[in-house]
Design an enzyme around this catalytic site. Structure first.
Site, PDB file in Angstrom:
ATOM      1  N   ARG A 168       0.841  -1.214   0.000  1.00  0.00           N
ATOM      2  CA  ARG A 168       0.000   0.000   0.000  1.00  0.00           C
ATOM      3  C   ARG A 168       0.868   1.254   0.000  1.00  0.00           C
ATOM      4  O   ARG A 168       0.568   2.239   0.673  1.00  0.00           O
ATOM      5  CB  ARG A 168      -0.944   0.035   1.212  1.00  0.00           C
ATOM      6  CG  ARG A 168      -1.877  -1.153   1.325  1.00  0.00           C
ATOM      7  CD  ARG A 168      -2.880  -1.229   0.167  1.00  0.00           C
ATOM      8  NE  ARG A 168      -3.659  -2.443   0.300  1.00  0.00           N
ATOM      9  CZ  ARG A 168      -3.305  -3.627  -0.224  1.00  0.00           C
ATOM     10  NH1 ARG A 168      -2.188  -3.721  -0.928  1.00  0.00           N
ATOM     11  NH2 ARG A 168      -4.061  -4.679  -0.070  1.00  0.00           N
ATOM     12  N   SER A 242     -11.209   0.218   3.503  1.00  0.00           N
ATOM     13  CA  SER A 242     -10.309  -0.045   4.637  1.00  0.00           C
ATOM     14  C   SER A 242      -9.677   1.255   5.117  1.00  0.00           C
ATOM     15  O   SER A 242      -8.978   1.924   4.359  1.00  0.00           O
ATOM     16  CB  SER A 242      -9.208  -1.019   4.211  1.00  0.00           C
ATOM     17  OG  SER A 242      -9.763  -2.242   3.796  1.00  0.00           O
ATOM     18  N   GLU A 337      -4.712   4.031   6.102  1.00  0.00           N
ATOM     19  CA  GLU A 337      -4.560   3.822   4.662  1.00  0.00           C
ATOM     20  C   GLU A 337      -5.091   5.055   3.940  1.00  0.00           C
ATOM     21  O   GLU A 337      -4.755   5.332   2.797  1.00  0.00           O
ATOM     22  CB  GLU A 337      -5.348   2.574   4.254  1.00  0.00           C
ATOM     23  CG  GLU A 337      -4.979   2.027   2.895  1.00  0.00           C
ATOM     24  CD  GLU A 337      -5.547   0.644   2.642  1.00  0.00           C
ATOM     25  OE1 GLU A 337      -6.222   0.491   1.617  1.00  0.00           O
ATOM     26  OE2 GLU A 337      -5.318  -0.271   3.446  1.00  0.00           O
TER      27      GLU A 337
END
Length: 342
Positions: A168, A242, A337
Site C-alpha cells: 500500500r 479499509s 490507509e
C-alpha cells in the site's frame, strides 16, 4: 495561455469524497486534459495557494475545510498502446473509474486485475496506493505511468522500479508526495491469463460455487460477491473502504503476541508477518460501535463509516481512539490507509 477550465469558490466537496464529508474547498477546479492541468498549475493566481489533487475521493478524509485549491483530475481514455499474441499494454487516463476498467478488461478477456474488482476510486490513485486485494497487487501488472510535475508543469515518465512500490505504498506517498499529478497509467495484461486463487476467502468462495477451473470473469464475480457481503456501498453509507493498513510486524513480535493471543491470524510478508487490522480492532470491541453519525461498520471492523452528517474531525477522532486502544492492548501501531487532509 488559453483557459477552458472554470474555478469555483467555496465548493462543497461532499459529492467528491466517498466518506461524504461536507468540507468546503476555497477554490475547486476539474480538469479534463493535460493541457488544462498544466495551464491551471501555471496560473499566477494560485502560485502561493495550497493545492490538493483529487481523483475519485475514495481514499481521502477532509478533517476541516481546505483553504486552498482542490484540483479534480478527470483525464479520461482507454486505448491499446501495443499488443502481441500473449499480452496487451493499455494506456488508461487517470480519471477513469478503476472498477469500470476492470469490468472492461474482463469482458475483453485480458487478465491480471480481476482480483482487484470493485475497489473504489480512480485509475490515477491506484499506483499511489499500490492497490491490492485477494492475493494481487497493482505492481504485478504495472508497466509505467506519466505524471505532471506541479512545480514545472513538465510531463515525466516513471517505470515500475522508479515508483518504488511497497505494501500500500509508493514513492508518491513518500519522497514525491505532493510533487506530481498522475495523468495516465500503462498496464500489462495477459491474453492467456492464469488466475490467482491463492487468497483463502476467494478459494473458499469458488469452492462454494463449485468452480474448479474458474475464468477471470468467475474470479471477478466472486470477488465482487465477497466485497459486497463485507463492505458497505459508499453510495449508501459514507466510507473509504479499509481505513487502516494491515500492520506488518517482526516474527519475534508476532510470536510474543501469539503466546498471549493464540487465535491471532497472520499472513507471511517476506521476513515479517502481516496481521489483519480488522481482527485487532474487533478484539478491542469496536465493530458496530456508533458515536453520533461516526461509527465502525457492523460487518467489517476495518471500515469507519459516516452515517449521514459526521464531520471529518469526528471521523478522525474515532480513528485515533481505535489506534490508541489497539496500541494499548497489542502493542501494535495502526497506520491510516486513508489520506488525512486539513
Amino acid at each position: 495561455m488559453s483557459q477552458s477550465f472554470s474555478i469555483q469558490e467555496n465548493f462543497n466537496l461532499s459529492d467528491y469524497n466517498t466518506m461524504g464529508i461536507a468540507a468546503k474547498a476555497r477554490y475547486f477546479c476539474s480538469v479534463q486534459s493535460v493541457e488544462e492541468l498544466q495551464s491551471l498549475l501555471a496560473d499566477s493566481r494560485f502560485q502561493d495557494t495550497p493545492r490538493f489533487m483529487m481523483g475519485g475521493g475514495s481514499n481521502v478524509l477532509f478533517i476541516s475545510d481546505f483553504k486552498g485549491l482542490v484540483i479534480h483530475v478527470d483525464i479520461k481514455g482507454v486505448s491499446i498502446d501495443r499488443e502481441d499474441e500473449g499480452e496487451v499494454i493499455l494506456n488508461v487516463g487517470a480519471g477513469e473509474n478503476w472498477h469500470e476498467l476492470v469490468v472492461h478488461c474482463v469482458e475483453k478477456g485480458w487478465g491480471g486485475i480481476e482480483n482487484l474488482s470493485l475497489i473504489p476510486g480512480s485509475v490515477g490513485a491506484a499506483p499511489i496506493q499500490n492497490i491490492g486485494a485477494y492475493g494481487v497487487e497493482l505492481e504485478e501488472v504495472f508497466e509505467s505511468l506519466e505524471a505532471v510535475e506541479i512545480k514545472t508543469g513538465e510531463l515525466k515518465s516513471f517505470t515500475k522500479e522508479e515508483c518504488r512500490f511497497g505494501y500500500r505504498d509508493s514513492i508518491f506517498k513518500n519522497e514525491l508526495k505532493g510533487l506530481f499529478v498522475i495523468k495516465g497509467v500503462k498496464l500489462r495484461l495477459q491474453k492467456l491469463p492464469k488466475v490467482n486463487t491463492s487468497y483463502r476467502a476467494l478459494s473458499e468462495k469458488l469452492e462454494e460455487k463449485g468452480m474448479k477451473s474458474p475464468s477471470i470473469k468467475d474470479i471477478s464475480e466472486a470477488v465482487i460477491e465477497i466485497r459486497k457481503s463485507k463492505l458497505p456501498d459508499p453510495a449508501e453509507i459514507g466510507n473509504t473502504g479499509s481505513f487502516f493498513k494491515n500492520p506488518v510486524i517482526t516474527k519475534k513480535q508476532f510470536e510474543e503476541l501469539q503466546s498471549q493471543f493464540p487465535d491471532i491470524p497472520s499472513y507471511p510478508a517476506g521476513e515479517k508477518v502481516k496481521v489483519p487490522a480488522a481482527w485487532l480492532i474487533d478484539q478491542c470491541g469496536w465493530k458496530g460501535k456508533r458515536f453520533g453519525d461516526a461509527g465502525v461498520h457492523k460487518m467489517q471492523a476495518l471500515v469507519i463509516v459516516n452515517y449521514g452528517n459526521a464531520t471529518g474531525e469526528e471521523i478522525w477522532n474515532l480513528a485515533q481512539k481505535i489506534q490508541v486502544s489497539v496500541k494499548d492492548r497489542f502493542g501494535v501501531s495502526l497506520a491510516p490507509e486513508v489520506n488525512i487532509v486539513s
